[in-house]
Motif scaffolding. Sequence first.
Motif, PDB file in Angstrom:
ATOM      1  N   HIS A   1      65.436  89.181 -18.979  1.00  0.00           N
ATOM      2  CA  HIS A   1      66.386  88.180 -18.485  1.00  0.00           C
ATOM      3  C   HIS A   1      66.409  86.928 -19.366  1.00  0.00           C
ATOM      4  O   HIS A   1      67.421  86.225 -19.424  1.00  0.00           O
ATOM      5  CB  HIS A   1      66.010  87.755 -17.058  1.00  0.00           C
ATOM      6  CG  HIS A   1      66.670  88.569 -15.985  1.00  0.00           C
ATOM      7  ND1 HIS A   1      68.030  88.760 -15.926  1.00  0.00           N
ATOM      8  CD2 HIS A   1      66.154  89.229 -14.918  1.00  0.00           C
ATOM      9  CE1 HIS A   1      68.312  89.519 -14.861  1.00  0.00           C
ATOM     10  NE2 HIS A   1      67.199  89.815 -14.243  1.00  0.00           N
TER      11      HIS A   1
ATOM     12  N   ASP B   1      71.580  91.856 -13.785  1.00  0.00           N
ATOM     13  CA  ASP B   1      70.823  92.960 -14.372  1.00  0.00           C
ATOM     14  C   ASP B   1      71.740  93.810 -15.250  1.00  0.00           C
ATOM     15  O   ASP B   1      72.835  94.186 -14.832  1.00  0.00           O
ATOM     16  CB  ASP B   1      70.219  93.833 -13.262  1.00  0.00           C
ATOM     17  CG  ASP B   1      69.127  93.101 -12.505  1.00  0.00           C
ATOM     18  OD1 ASP B   1      68.738  91.995 -12.937  1.00  0.00           O
ATOM     19  OD2 ASP B   1      68.654  93.642 -11.493  1.00  0.00           O
TER      20      ASP B   1
ATOM     21  N   HIS C   1      64.275  88.106  -7.613  1.00  0.00           N
ATOM     22  CA  HIS C   1      63.197  87.258  -8.126  1.00  0.00           C
ATOM     23  C   HIS C   1      63.600  85.797  -8.228  1.00  0.00           C
ATOM     24  O   HIS C   1      64.763  85.463  -8.389  1.00  0.00           O
ATOM     25  CB  HIS C   1      62.676  87.739  -9.488  1.00  0.00           C
ATOM     26  CG  HIS C   1      63.624  88.576 -10.271  1.00  0.00           C
ATOM     27  ND1 HIS C   1      63.519  89.940 -10.318  1.00  0.00           N
ATOM     28  CD2 HIS C   1      64.699  88.270 -11.016  1.00  0.00           C
ATOM     29  CE1 HIS C   1      64.483  90.427 -11.069  1.00  0.00           C
ATOM     30  NE2 HIS C   1      65.209  89.442 -11.496  1.00  0.00           N
TER      31      HIS C   1
ATOM     32  N   SER D   1      67.490  85.380  -8.778  1.00  0.00           N
ATOM     33  CA  SER D   1      68.397  86.453  -8.378  1.00  0.00           C
ATOM     34  C   SER D   1      68.027  86.879  -6.973  1.00  0.00           C
ATOM     35  O   SER D   1      67.177  86.261  -6.332  1.00  0.00           O
ATOM     36  CB  SER D   1      68.253  87.638  -9.340  1.00  0.00           C
ATOM     37  OG  SER D   1      67.034  88.303  -9.084  1.00  0.00           O
TER      38      SER D   1
ATOM     39  N   HIS E   1      61.164  93.689 -17.126  1.00  0.00           N
ATOM     40  CA  HIS E   1      62.509  93.264 -16.730  1.00  0.00           C
ATOM     41  C   HIS E   1      62.676  91.737 -16.794  1.00  0.00           C
ATOM     42  O   HIS E   1      63.707  91.230 -17.248  1.00  0.00           O
ATOM     43  CB  HIS E   1      62.736  93.760 -15.305  1.00  0.00           C
ATOM     44  CG  HIS E   1      64.022  93.356 -14.690  1.00  0.00           C
ATOM     45  ND1 HIS E   1      65.174  94.082 -14.841  1.00  0.00           N
ATOM     46  CD2 HIS E   1      64.343  92.306 -13.901  1.00  0.00           C
ATOM     47  CE1 HIS E   1      66.149  93.494 -14.175  1.00  0.00           C
ATOM     48  NE2 HIS E   1      65.678  92.412 -13.594  1.00  0.00           N
TER      49      HIS E   1
END
Lengths: 220, 345
Positions: free
Chosen positions: B117, B308, B141, B138, B113
Amino acid sequence: MILALDTSTALTSAAVIDDDGTVVVERMHEDARRHAEAIGPMIADVVGAVPRTAVSTVACGVGPGPYTGLRVAIASAIAIGAAWDVPVVGLCSLDALAAQVLSERADGQGVEVCSDARRSEVYWASYDTDGMRLAGPRVRAASTVGASVVRGMPHAAWVGRRVLTLQAAGIVVSDVALPLDEHGTDTGATARAMSGMQLLPPRPLYLRNPDAMTPRGDQP
Amino acid sequence: MTAPLVLGIETSCDETGVGIVRGRELLANEIASSVDEHARFGGVVPEIASRAHLEAMEPLLQRACARAGIRLGDVDAVAVTSGPGLVGSLIVGVATGKALAAALGVPVFGVNHLAGHVVVDELQHGPLADPTVGMLVSGGHSSLLLLTDDTSTITPLGQTLDDAAGEAFDKVARLLGLPFPGGPWIDRVAVEGDRDAIDFPRGLAGERERYPYDFSFSGLKTAVARWVAARQAAGEPVPVADVAASVQEAIVDVLTDRMVAACRDHGVGEVVIGGGVAANSRLRALAQARCDAAGLRLRVPRPDLCTDNGAMVAALGARLAASGAEPSPLDFPTTSALEVTRRAW
Ligand SMILES: [Zn+2]
């Protein structure tokens, strides 16, 4: 042919059955924490064993089931149905278990079935001799269910067979809105909506609220 | 030969995303969010998120195909987030991705993931520089990564030691009586405030030696709580706009300082900011100013590619497919704390 999947118990299970209910190919794997891992190769196996155009329906057990993996078979069935543009149906996993038990005994009795719901509870339903669901599914304390109860695990071949018999009987998918059952109880409306012979939409029968995260007195 | 058509599936947190790309061309990016269902809990409730992913998936697949003008049968490869994220959420996407790939007879890539990004910016601003620094900020994270053209690994440079940046915004917003998610509200309220009004602590500011590219935001939250409580105890009104502006400054000051240091120390000329907090106006302004001063090129994808989404997963899958990377085996696992050094499974 029906391609069927079930992850409502510790089993991950995939099968294809013929139009007379014969199992063409079946795969099973027991590991309650690895449904999402195990199902990939199983789907590849069962898909590879039959011509794609021969499958007319994709079926999945929609629980009830205690594991987060319950959603694995349902998500997979939805994806296969979308990929092949064939209908996807759900079946109460306990219905498959009841059909399996009834096929193996000829004493003219109905049957109560249950599967592990963890927390010292079981998912329970009761059936007549034809496999019609008379009550449930419900969550019950394991200590309250009687000796007549058969404990077991549904798997995909029986999900598929049950779907086939219901389809043969002219049962179509009912898009009933399934009310969220309060933990351990069963509302009258739920019982009426869910008993009997039903194919269901491919949507989980959770029977529990999103895990006690809902504040007290703030039920949806 | 046309570039491969890749469908990407994202279900790591509370957004369900299905994206479709052809090479670096974005064809569809459909998203459903369960954020409203979590609002009254002040944070993401895993079981609610998992249920919502399953409900949303089929309509999203259909909508994405319609938007892209393709049929699922046209897809050349499937990519799906294998981690990091919430396990119950991840497995809905992974099951969907594996079943789609098996049913269509195409390869599947289980992808990281965090790398998605960064790579998503290729859809908007073209190929990434080699190497590139990525800063991900985010609610889930806060990390600094070093990416090279080698598609098999990415190098983690640093990360938050406690709260994520978005989490810090959420917690401070709650202290100030602002709604969840807090980041956009802090940003909005801060416009009226003075960012130099209160000198809130910069986490790890004095520990550059030991933590050159790491972050820490839990102390900031505590400091704000104390500051607000002292005001209230004194019977004075809380200057919400000044607090919001000062907290925001403390967060973005540390983020951009570490980001520029990471580029400088590794001789990197381009940096990509991804994640929902990339939408923060003060972060963008300060990052731009500091990149300009340091001679760096700053790349920030547009907001719908920052949060996301499925397109970022598809973009990474397309990059892997184009590079001839080995697809994932169909039994690849989901990993809540996927090691960031692994981009593809
Ligand atoms: Zn993210």
